[in-house]
Write a protein that holds these residues in place. Structure first.
Motif, PDB file in Angstrom:
ATOM      1  N   GLU A  81       0.836  -1.211   0.000  1.00  0.00           N
ATOM      2  CA  GLU A  81       0.000   0.000   0.000  1.00  0.00           C
ATOM      3  C   GLU A  81       0.872   1.264   0.000  1.00  0.00           C
ATOM      4  OE1 GLU A  81      -1.621   0.895   4.438  1.00  0.00           O
ATOM      5  OE2 GLU A  81      -1.869  -1.188   3.813  1.00  0.00           O
ATOM      6  N   ASP A  82       2.178   1.075  -0.011  1.00  0.00           N
ATOM      7  CA  ASP A  82       3.132   2.195   0.031  1.00  0.00           C
ATOM      8  C   ASP A  82       2.727   3.138   1.158  1.00  0.00           C
ATOM      9  OD1 ASP A  82       5.383   3.523  -0.644  1.00  0.00           O
ATOM     10  OD2 ASP A  82       4.681   4.293  -2.565  1.00  0.00           O
ATOM     11  N   PHE A  83       2.656   2.530   2.350  1.00  0.00           N
ATOM     12  CA  PHE A  83       2.097   3.170   3.533  1.00  0.00           C
ATOM     13  C   PHE A  83       2.649   4.582   3.734  1.00  0.00           C
ATOM     14  CE2 PHE A  83       1.919   3.208   8.374  1.00  0.00           C
ATOM     15  CZ  PHE A  83       0.575   3.518   8.399  1.00  0.00           C
ATOM     16  N   PHE A  84       1.747   5.532   3.820  1.00  0.00           N
ATOM     17  CA  PHE A  84       2.050   6.934   4.095  1.00  0.00           C
ATOM     18  C   PHE A  84       2.734   7.670   2.950  1.00  0.00           C
ATOM     19  CE2 PHE A  84       1.717   7.711   8.946  1.00  0.00           C
ATOM     20  CZ  PHE A  84       0.349   7.596   8.818  1.00  0.00           C
ATOM     21  N   SER A  85       2.778   7.054   1.758  1.00  0.00           N
ATOM     22  CA  SER A  85       3.407   7.770   0.644  1.00  0.00           C
ATOM     23  C   SER A  85       2.555   8.988   0.257  1.00  0.00           C
ATOM     24  CB  SER A  85       3.585   6.850  -0.558  1.00  0.00           C
ATOM     25  OG  SER A  85       2.323   6.361  -0.961  1.00  0.00           O
ATOM     26  N   GLY A  86       1.290   8.992   0.672  1.00  0.00           N
ATOM     27  CA  GLY A  86       0.403  10.127   0.373  1.00  0.00           C
ATOM     28  C   GLY A  86       0.950  11.443   0.902  1.00  0.00           C
ATOM     29  N   TRP A  87       1.818  11.371   1.906  1.00  0.00           N
ATOM     30  CA  TRP A  87       2.377  12.623   2.436  1.00  0.00           C
ATOM     31  C   TRP A  87       3.223  13.336   1.394  1.00  0.00           C
ATOM     32  CZ3 TRP A  87       0.269  14.765   6.447  1.00  0.00           C
ATOM     33  CH2 TRP A  87      -0.377  13.967   7.379  1.00  0.00           C
ATOM     34  N   GLU A  88       3.723  12.574   0.423  1.00  0.00           N
ATOM     35  CA  GLU A  88       4.490  13.243  -0.644  1.00  0.00           C
ATOM     36  C   GLU A  88       3.581  14.191  -1.425  1.00  0.00           C
ATOM     37  OE1 GLU A  88       7.293   9.476  -0.804  1.00  0.00           O
ATOM     38  OE2 GLU A  88       6.399  10.007  -2.749  1.00  0.00           O
ATOM     39  N   ALA A  89       2.327  13.750  -1.628  1.00  0.00           N
ATOM     40  CA  ALA A  89       1.369  14.618  -2.330  1.00  0.00           C
ATOM     41  C   ALA A  89       1.140  15.889  -1.515  1.00  0.00           C
ATOM     42  CB  ALA A  89       0.056  13.880  -2.550  1.00  0.00           C
ATOM     43  N   PHE A  90       1.110  15.744  -0.201  1.00  0.00           N
ATOM     44  CA  PHE A  90       0.905  16.904   0.668  1.00  0.00           C
ATOM     45  C   PHE A  90       2.005  17.951   0.447  1.00  0.00           C
ATOM     46  CE2 PHE A  90       1.587  19.172   4.651  1.00  0.00           C
ATOM     47  CZ  PHE A  90       0.316  19.676   4.884  1.00  0.00           C
ATOM     48  N   THR A  91       3.243  17.469   0.282  1.00  0.00           N
ATOM     49  CA  THR A  91       4.352  18.421   0.121  1.00  0.00           C
ATOM     50  C   THR A  91       4.361  19.057  -1.269  1.00  0.00           C
ATOM     51  OG1 THR A  91       5.899  16.730  -0.618  1.00  0.00           O
ATOM     52  CG2 THR A  91       5.825  17.168   1.749  1.00  0.00           C
ATOM     53  N   ARG A  92       3.525  18.556  -2.168  1.00  0.00           N
ATOM     54  CA  ARG A  92       3.474  19.186  -3.495  1.00  0.00           C
ATOM     55  C   ARG A  92       2.511  20.377  -3.544  1.00  0.00           C
ATOM     56  NH1 ARG A  92       4.469  13.823  -5.293  1.00  0.00           N
ATOM     57  NH2 ARG A  92       2.276  13.354  -5.606  1.00  0.00           N
ATOM     58  N   ASN A  93       1.853  20.680  -2.420  1.00  0.00           N
ATOM     59  CA  ASN A  93       1.005  21.880  -2.403  1.00  0.00           C
ATOM     60  C   ASN A  93       1.856  23.100  -2.739  1.00  0.00           C
ATOM     61  OD1 ASN A  93      -1.571  20.855  -1.741  1.00  0.00           O
ATOM     62  ND2 ASN A  93      -0.897  20.527   0.364  1.00  0.00           N
ATOM     63  N   ARG A  94       1.315  23.992  -3.543  1.00  0.00           N
ATOM     64  CA  ARG A  94       2.131  25.101  -4.037  1.00  0.00           C
ATOM     65  C   ARG A  94       1.923  26.399  -3.271  1.00  0.00           C
ATOM     66  NH1 ARG A  94       0.489  25.665  -9.818  1.00  0.00           N
ATOM     67  NH2 ARG A  94       2.488  26.622 -10.286  1.00  0.00           N
TER      68      ARG A  94
END
Ligand code: CO8
Length: 257
Positions: A81-94
């Motif tokens: 599930e690539d646990f917690f990889s979603g946080w990378e999306a969070f850091t892409r906020n501009r």
């Protein structure tokens, strides 16, 4: 979207997100991540929003990733599930994100604060990467971002001993940009965010992009990147307005804000 683990508000041009799992000291679980991603995406899409503040409670910004949620996971589950990889999306906020931290910012909580663009800390704030006490290591960027922010000696000390840093040490070490009395935290953070939101949004976003670039590339590449962005700004109406306002001794009336 109806949020259950965060409270989302708009105050003028500032988007305010309050982590809201008081019984678990705002521990970050999959639902919190999903809701944070949805709320920040909505603020990103809203042209009326110029900056975002993320905060927790007086006792805890966030006491880490949710230990109870991840406790029973197997390696295969975490990997697939690539646990917690979603946080990378969070850091892409501009748009700029300010972490307003009071109380505990531990493990994933400290890592979330570091994913924001800067941290304003209450004098009650305590930062730490205590994962070692749980038999693991930081998993949301702590070993990497903390080391870049405070240097190897402090990062090793924090990650290997699991000790906490108080707000004064965090400011001395470069982890936080300012420390304010706990009672003034939200006012100071909202004031800083409102100030940013009043500038030209494209300039603000490019400024964030340029500073973040310095963590990814060599100095000469970073300088080149900055100069290219800088040159491009002469195509902005807001550059003309900002410089005209200075010359005419008046307040700039930026169009894109
Ligand atoms: N996860 C789940 N629940 C938590 C967490 C957490 N991180 N922190 C606190 N809680 C819960 C407690 O279990 C307790 O619940 P209950 O009332 O049901 O027993 C409630 O919150 C209140 O906590 P305490 O009673 O412990 O409050 P205290 O004031 O006594 O202590 C502390 C406060 C010192 C903050 C203490 O709660 C604590 O040590 N918490 C854990 C801190 C920690 O170890 N954080 C790191 C977690 S690991 C992590 O973040 C790794 C991230 C990377 C994962 C990425 C994977 C790929």
């Amino acid at each position: 979207m109806a949020y259950e683990t965060i409270i989302v508000e708009t105050r003028g041009k500032v988007g305010l997100i309050t982590l809201n799992r008081p019984k678990a000291l705002n521990a970050l679980n999959t639902q919190v991540l999903g809701e944070l991603l949805a709320a920040t995406a909505a603020f990103e899409a809203d042209h009326g929003i110029g900056a975002i503040v993320i905060t927790g409670s007086e006792k805890a910004f966030a006491a880490g990733a949710d230990i109870k949620e991840m406790q029973a996971k197997t390696y295969v589950e975490a990997y697939l599930e690539d646990f917690f990889s979603g946080w990378e999306a969070f850091t892409r906020n501009r748009k700029p994100m300010i972490a307003a931290v009071a109380g505990y910012a531990l493990g994933g909580g400290c890592e979330l604060a570091m994913m924001c663009d800067f941290i304003i800390a209450a004098d009650s704030a305590k930062f730490g990467q205590p994962e070692i006490t749980l038999g693991v290591i930081p998993g949301m960027g702590g070993s990497q971002r903390l080391t870049r922010f405070v240097g190897k000696a402090k990062a090793m000390d924090m990650c290997l001993t699991g000790r906490m840093m108080d707000a004064a040490e965090a400011e001395r070490s470069g982890l936080v940009s300012r420390v304010v009395p706990a009672a003034d935290l939200m006012e100071e953070a909202m004031k800083a965010a409102a100030k940013i939101a009043d500038f030209s949004l494209p300039a603000v976003m490019m400024c964030k992009e340029a500073v973040n670039r310095s963590y990814e590339v060599t100095l000469s590449e970073g300088l080149r990147f900055e100069r290219r962005l800088f040159h491009s700004m002469f195509s902005l109406e807001d550059q003309k307005e900002g410089m005209a306002a200075f010359a005419e001794k008046r307040t700039a009336n930026f169009r894109n804000r």
